[in-house]
Scaffold this active site. Sequence first.
Site, PDB file in Angstrom:
ATOM      1  N   SER A   1       5.382  -1.105  -2.456  1.00 56.31           N
ATOM      2  CA  SER A   1       4.068  -0.725  -1.927  1.00 56.31           C
ATOM      3  C   SER A   1       4.070  -0.902  -0.419  1.00 56.31           C
ATOM      4  O   SER A   1       4.701  -1.817   0.103  1.00 56.31           O
ATOM      5  CB  SER A   1       2.969  -1.602  -2.534  1.00 56.31           C
TER       6      SER A   1
ATOM      7  N   ASP B   1       0.128   1.411  -9.230  1.00 54.14           N
ATOM      8  CA  ASP B   1      -0.727   2.514  -8.813  1.00 54.14           C
ATOM      9  C   ASP B   1      -2.094   2.220  -9.388  1.00 54.14           C
ATOM     10  O   ASP B   1      -2.231   1.803 -10.541  1.00 54.14           O
ATOM     11  CB  ASP B   1      -0.215   3.868  -9.295  1.00 54.14           C
ATOM     12  N   SER B   2      -3.088   2.379  -8.559  1.00 51.68           N
ATOM     13  CA  SER B   2      -4.397   1.940  -8.988  1.00 51.68           C
ATOM     14  C   SER B   2      -5.460   2.820  -8.385  1.00 51.68           C
ATOM     15  O   SER B   2      -5.187   3.607  -7.479  1.00 51.68           O
ATOM     16  CB  SER B   2      -4.611   0.490  -8.546  1.00 51.68           C
TER      17      SER B   2
ATOM     18  N   PHE C   1     -10.654  -5.237  -0.331  1.00 52.48           N
ATOM     19  CA  PHE C   1     -10.287  -4.005   0.374  1.00 52.48           C
ATOM     20  C   PHE C   1     -10.828  -2.817  -0.409  1.00 52.48           C
ATOM     21  O   PHE C   1     -11.437  -2.974  -1.471  1.00 52.48           O
ATOM     22  CB  PHE C   1      -8.767  -3.915   0.564  1.00 52.48           C
TER      23      PHE C   1
ATOM     24  N   ASP D   1     -13.983  -2.349  -3.041  1.00 52.54           N
ATOM     25  CA  ASP D   1     -14.500  -3.632  -3.527  1.00 52.54           C
ATOM     26  C   ASP D   1     -15.999  -3.847  -3.262  1.00 52.54           C
ATOM     27  O   ASP D   1     -16.701  -4.362  -4.141  1.00 52.54           O
ATOM     28  CB  ASP D   1     -13.718  -4.799  -2.912  1.00 52.54           C
TER      29      ASP D   1
HETATM   30  P1  IMP Z   1      -2.606   3.544  -4.474  1.00 50.84           P
HETATM   31  O1  IMP Z   1      -2.469   2.751  -5.736  1.00 50.84           O
HETATM   32  O2  IMP Z   1      -1.728   3.045  -3.374  1.00 50.84           O
HETATM   33  O3  IMP Z   1      -2.538   5.008  -4.710  1.00 50.84           O
HETATM   34  O4  IMP Z   1      -4.052   3.267  -3.879  1.00 50.84           O
HETATM   35  C1  IMP Z   1      -5.117   2.993  -4.689  1.00 50.84           C
HETATM   36  C2  IMP Z   1      -6.423   2.998  -3.913  1.00 50.84           C
HETATM   37  O5  IMP Z   1      -7.416   2.642  -4.874  1.00 50.84           O
HETATM   38  C3  IMP Z   1      -6.523   1.968  -2.788  1.00 50.84           C
HETATM   39  O6  IMP Z   1      -6.222   2.503  -1.539  1.00 50.84           O
HETATM   40  C4  IMP Z   1      -8.004   1.572  -2.866  1.00 50.84           C
HETATM   41  O7  IMP Z   1      -8.776   2.499  -2.166  1.00 50.84           O
HETATM   42  C5  IMP Z   1      -8.328   1.725  -4.341  1.00 50.84           C
HETATM   43  N1  IMP Z   1      -8.156   0.410  -5.004  1.00 50.84           N
HETATM   44  C6  IMP Z   1      -7.155   0.029  -5.836  1.00 50.84           C
HETATM   45  N2  IMP Z   1      -7.310  -1.263  -6.208  1.00 50.84           N
HETATM   46  C7  IMP Z   1      -8.407  -1.693  -5.580  1.00 50.84           C
HETATM   47  C8  IMP Z   1      -9.064  -2.951  -5.548  1.00 50.84           C
HETATM   48  O8  IMP Z   1      -8.644  -3.974  -6.129  1.00 50.84           O
HETATM   49  N3  IMP Z   1     -10.173  -2.999  -4.796  1.00 50.84           N
HETATM   50  C9  IMP Z   1     -10.658  -1.942  -4.121  1.00 50.84           C
HETATM   51  N4  IMP Z   1     -10.080  -0.769  -4.080  1.00 50.84           N
HETATM   52  C10 IMP Z   1      -8.948  -0.630  -4.820  1.00 50.84           C
END
Ligand code: IMP
Length: 219
Positions: free
Chosen positions: A21, A82-83, A168, A171
């Site tokens: 990441s 990925d989230s 971040f 949230d």
């Molecule tokens: P990726 O997994 O790098 O594609 O990014 C996932 C995006 O989802 C992040 O940039 C955040 O905008 C959002 N996100 C994922 N997890 C969280 C969290 O724990 N809190 C707030 N936003 C999240």
Amino acid sequence: MSNASETPHRRLEPGRIVIASHNPGKLREIEDLMAPYGFKVVSAGALDLPEPEETGTTFEANAELKAVAAATASGLPALADDSGFCVAALDGQPGVYSARWGGPEKDFAMAMRTVEEKLQAAGATTDAQRRGSFVAVLCLAWPDGESVFFRGEIEGQIVWPPRGDGGFGYDPMFQPDGHSRTFAEMSPEEKHGRSLDGPALSHRARAFQTFSKACLESA
Ligand code: IMP
């Protein structure tokens, strides 16, 4: 590829593991979660590994392409997450596009305003209509090509205006069910829920708990 629920797991011996990441918020959280197990966490950025483009349309596909790229390039096991934030009244958007909604400036105040404007445009004004969830999928990829997945989710209420300075991304507009504060109003310990035997709270901690039970603790 194999699925977490179907296969027995190879145990991950303490050592070096790449965290695939480039997102500092997520890196910090994964480092915290790995620390008790004695792993030396190395980030893909520190190894100068390229950041693959997230071309998948599911969390699993994106987690796998990041983890496999890092494991192949480094020769080490690699863990990718990925989230995203899924809003029920917006058919699950922004979902896998959560990071993109922040634009090149990664402006999540703007991304949260976009969510709110779309909710207003959809007429989603009641608590029942303002539901959302965070989803995290972890993929552990081995240098020999095997990969396994672990998914965590947390449901809650979408609040407006945003509240809190911690965390971040989205949230400040997410209040998990059973709590009166948003993720951004919680300490990192509260957001994760901490204990490995006790209940994990955040989507990432929940995915991590499943991963650690399967791959870090004795079989
Ligand atoms: P990726 O997994 O790098 O594609 O990014 C996932 C995006 O989802 C992040 O940039 C955040 O905008 C959002 N996100 C994922 N997890 C969280 C969290 O724990 N809190 C707030 N936003 C999240």
